[in-house]
Scaffold this motif. Structure first.
Motif, PDB file in Angstrom:
ATOM      1  N   SER A   1      -9.044   1.672  -8.932  1.00 18.25           N
ATOM      2  CA  SER A   1     -10.307   0.995  -9.245  1.00 18.25           C
ATOM      3  C   SER A   1     -10.490  -0.335  -8.540  1.00 18.25           C
ATOM      4  O   SER A   1     -11.630  -0.773  -8.329  1.00 18.25           O
ATOM      5  CB  SER A   1     -10.425   0.780 -10.760  1.00 18.25           C
ATOM      6  OG  SER A   1      -9.392  -0.075 -11.224  1.00 18.25           O
ATOM      7  N   ASN A   2      -9.403  -1.022  -8.163  1.00 20.90           N
ATOM      8  CA  ASN A   2      -9.592  -2.357  -7.596  1.00 20.90           C
ATOM      9  C   ASN A   2      -8.577  -2.737  -6.526  1.00 20.90           C
ATOM     10  O   ASN A   2      -8.933  -2.914  -5.371  1.00 20.90           O
ATOM     11  CB  ASN A   2      -9.569  -3.416  -8.712  1.00 20.90           C
ATOM     12  CG  ASN A   2      -9.983  -4.780  -8.205  1.00 20.90           C
ATOM     13  OD1 ASN A   2     -10.979  -4.921  -7.511  1.00 20.90           O
ATOM     14  ND2 ASN A   2      -9.203  -5.796  -8.543  1.00 20.90           N
ATOM     15  N   TRP A   3      -7.302  -2.902  -6.893  1.00 24.28           N
ATOM     16  CA  TRP A   3      -6.400  -3.517  -5.925  1.00 24.28           C
ATOM     17  C   TRP A   3      -6.087  -2.609  -4.747  1.00 24.28           C
ATOM     18  O   TRP A   3      -5.787  -3.111  -3.639  1.00 24.28           O
ATOM     19  CB  TRP A   3      -5.137  -4.059  -6.581  1.00 24.28           C
ATOM     20  CG  TRP A   3      -4.093  -3.077  -7.054  1.00 24.28           C
ATOM     21  CD1 TRP A   3      -3.890  -2.652  -8.329  1.00 24.28           C
ATOM     22  CD2 TRP A   3      -3.056  -2.460  -6.269  1.00 24.28           C
ATOM     23  NE1 TRP A   3      -2.821  -1.797  -8.395  1.00 24.28           N
ATOM     24  CE2 TRP A   3      -2.281  -1.663  -7.148  1.00 24.28           C
ATOM     25  CE3 TRP A   3      -2.713  -2.489  -4.919  1.00 24.28           C
ATOM     26  CZ2 TRP A   3      -1.182  -0.912  -6.716  1.00 24.28           C
ATOM     27  CZ3 TRP A   3      -1.622  -1.736  -4.479  1.00 24.28           C
ATOM     28  CH2 TRP A   3      -0.867  -0.963  -5.363  1.00 24.28           C
ATOM     29  N   GLY A   4      -6.193  -1.294  -4.920  1.00 23.13           N
ATOM     30  CA  GLY A   4      -5.970  -0.393  -3.786  1.00 23.13           C
ATOM     31  C   GLY A   4      -7.032  -0.552  -2.711  1.00 23.13           C
ATOM     32  O   GLY A   4      -6.709  -0.821  -1.547  1.00 23.13           O
ATOM     33  N   PRO A   5      -8.328  -0.393  -3.063  1.00 20.64           N
ATOM     34  CA  PRO A   5      -9.377  -0.623  -2.067  1.00 20.64           C
ATOM     35  C   PRO A   5      -9.372  -2.041  -1.510  1.00 20.64           C
ATOM     36  O   PRO A   5      -9.621  -2.249  -0.320  1.00 20.64           O
ATOM     37  CB  PRO A   5     -10.672  -0.348  -2.852  1.00 20.64           C
ATOM     38  CG  PRO A   5     -10.267   0.533  -3.973  1.00 20.64           C
ATOM     39  CD  PRO A   5      -8.868   0.127  -4.329  1.00 20.64           C
ATOM     40  N   THR A   6      -9.076  -3.020  -2.361  1.00 16.97           N
ATOM     41  CA  THR A   6      -9.052  -4.409  -1.910  1.00 16.97           C
ATOM     42  C   THR A   6      -7.934  -4.643  -0.900  1.00 16.97           C
ATOM     43  O   THR A   6      -8.120  -5.288   0.140  1.00 16.97           O
ATOM     44  CB  THR A   6      -8.868  -5.358  -3.102  1.00 16.97           C
ATOM     45  OG1 THR A   6      -9.942  -5.153  -4.030  1.00 16.97           O
ATOM     46  CG2 THR A   6      -8.869  -6.807  -2.663  1.00 16.97           C
ATOM     47  N   ALA A   7      -6.752  -4.096  -1.191  1.00 13.89           N
ATOM     48  CA  ALA A   7      -5.628  -4.234  -0.264  1.00 13.89           C
ATOM     49  C   ALA A   7      -5.887  -3.477   1.031  1.00 13.89           C
ATOM     50  O   ALA A   7      -5.529  -3.942   2.123  1.00 13.89           O
ATOM     51  CB  ALA A   7      -4.340  -3.739  -0.929  1.00 13.89           C
TER      52      ALA A   7
ATOM     53  N   LEU B   1       0.819  -1.212   0.000  1.00 17.86           N
ATOM     54  CA  LEU B   1       0.000   0.000   0.000  1.00 17.86           C
ATOM     55  C   LEU B   1       0.858   1.269   0.000  1.00 17.86           C
ATOM     56  O   LEU B   1       0.395   2.320  -0.459  1.00 17.86           O
ATOM     57  CB  LEU B   1      -0.950  -0.013   1.193  1.00 17.86           C
ATOM     58  CG  LEU B   1      -2.181  -0.898   0.979  1.00 17.86           C
ATOM     59  CD1 LEU B   1      -2.975  -1.062   2.260  1.00 17.86           C
ATOM     60  CD2 LEU B   1      -3.075  -0.304  -0.122  1.00 17.86           C
ATOM     61  N   LEU B   2       2.083   1.186   0.495  1.00 19.70           N
ATOM     62  CA  LEU B   2       2.994   2.318   0.346  1.00 19.70           C
ATOM     63  C   LEU B   2       3.306   2.537  -1.131  1.00 19.70           C
ATOM     64  O   LEU B   2       3.309   3.673  -1.619  1.00 19.70           O
ATOM     65  CB  LEU B   2       4.278   2.069   1.132  1.00 19.70           C
ATOM     66  CG  LEU B   2       5.394   3.112   0.941  1.00 19.70           C
ATOM     67  CD1 LEU B   2       4.905   4.501   1.356  1.00 19.70           C
ATOM     68  CD2 LEU B   2       6.641   2.725   1.729  1.00 19.70           C
ATOM     69  N   THR B   3       3.528   1.442  -1.852  1.00 23.78           N
ATOM     70  CA  THR B   3       3.732   1.537  -3.294  1.00 23.78           C
ATOM     71  C   THR B   3       2.494   2.096  -3.982  1.00 23.78           C
ATOM     72  O   THR B   3       2.590   2.955  -4.870  1.00 23.78           O
ATOM     73  CB  THR B   3       4.059   0.146  -3.868  1.00 23.78           C
ATOM     74  OG1 THR B   3       5.261  -0.337  -3.266  1.00 23.78           O
ATOM     75  CG2 THR B   3       4.222   0.194  -5.376  1.00 23.78           C
ATOM     76  N   GLY B   4       1.325   1.640  -3.553  1.00 30.09           N
ATOM     77  CA  GLY B   4       0.088   2.172  -4.113  1.00 30.09           C
ATOM     78  C   GLY B   4      -0.069   3.651  -3.836  1.00 30.09           C
ATOM     79  O   GLY B   4      -0.526   4.416  -4.703  1.00 30.09           O
ATOM     80  N   GLY B   5       0.322   4.072  -2.635  1.00 29.75           N
ATOM     81  CA  GLY B   5       0.250   5.493  -2.305  1.00 29.75           C
ATOM     82  C   GLY B   5       1.142   6.330  -3.203  1.00 29.75           C
ATOM     83  O   GLY B   5       0.774   7.447  -3.601  1.00 29.75           O
ATOM     84  N   ARG B   6       2.293   5.807  -3.551  1.00 28.29           N
ATOM     85  CA  ARG B   6       3.185   6.524  -4.464  1.00 28.29           C
ATOM     86  C   ARG B   6       2.552   6.649  -5.852  1.00 28.29           C
ATOM     87  O   ARG B   6       2.665   7.694  -6.506  1.00 28.29           O
ATOM     88  CB  ARG B   6       4.532   5.809  -4.558  1.00 28.29           C
ATOM     89  CG  ARG B   6       5.335   5.787  -3.276  1.00 28.29           C
ATOM     90  CD  ARG B   6       6.698   5.163  -3.484  1.00 28.29           C
ATOM     91  NE  ARG B   6       7.504   5.988  -4.385  1.00 28.29           N
ATOM     92  CZ  ARG B   6       8.654   5.590  -4.929  1.00 28.29           C
ATOM     93  NH1 ARG B   6       9.097   4.361  -4.692  1.00 28.29           N
ATOM     94  NH2 ARG B   6       9.338   6.393  -5.722  1.00 28.29           N
TER      95      ARG B   6
END
Length: 217
Positions: free
Chosen positions: A154-160, A55-60
């Motif tokens: 759209s998907n893996w961020g909310p899912t994670a 999720l840190l990677t997703g935040g970036r």
């Protein structure tokens, strides 16, 4: 970009695309190893760590300006790798705490929580990440970054994020010596918020702590 080039010495380790790809590949490798069940005593804490780092990677990616791919239409990456085995392994490993309750959009009022599974969430995340990694390994860096950014929103961020809350809550229940509500036998296709409350039984923290690798204080 071949597998051999993925970690080539001429690549700048500080490059944004390299860092994102390395983090995503690390998550896929790590979660696949956990699913093998060789070290069940450390499964939940390890997943908590891995999802947090992802999720840190997703935040970036989320904080980055919109990424536009070089091509108008997404190139075909070939058949998607099957994740059913991964999903089933996690379902067996995490039973009876696989099912959790989640509200998908905290800014949309009066939405009832729905039942989800950590095993489904992890498999779905890996599917999204592998799709982008296929583009990256083929040398389509902008396409990979676009896909990872788009699917993060759209998907893996909310899912994670949902899976992380479930894993953190599981660890917290044990560390704080608070009993967990039993979710055995609940069907994620039929659950509503009231059903979660009415059908939940009692599972004491010590019954799941050792098998899932959670240490009490």
């Amino acid at each position: 970009m071949s597998d051999a080039m993925l970690h080539a010495t001429h690549q700048d380790p500080g490059d944004f695309a390299v860092q994102i790809a390395d983090s995503i590949e690390s998550f896929i490798v790590a979660t696949t190893e956990v699913a093998k069940g060789d070290e069940p005593d450390s499964a939940v804490p390890f997943l908590l760590l891995e999802v947090s780092q992802l999720l840190l990677t997703g935040g970036r990616l989320g904080a980055h300006e919109d990424i536009v791919p070089d091509e108008r239409y997404e190139p075909d990456t070939g058949p998607e790798p099957d994740v059913d085995d991964l999903r089933e392994r996690f379902a067996r490993m995490l039973d009876p705490v696989d099912v959790f309750s989640e509200v998908f959009d905290p800014y949309e009022p009066r939405k009832a929580p729905v039942a989800c599974r950590i095993s489904d969430s992890l498999a779905d995340i890996v599917t999204d990440l592998r799709h982008g990694l296929a583009h990256y390994r083929a040398g389509r860096v902008s396409e990979a970054l676009w896909w990872w950014q788009f699917s993060y929103f759209s998907n893996w961020g909310p899912t994670a994020s949902a899976a992380l809350r479930a894993l953190q809550s599981l660890v917290a229940h044990v560390r704080l010596d608070q009993p967990l509500e039993e979710l055995d036998g609940l069907d994620t296709d039929e659950l509503a918020d009231e059903a979660l409350a009415e059908e939940a039984g009692r599972v004491m923290a010590e019954e799941i702590a050792a098998p899932l690798g959670i240490r009490t204080s």
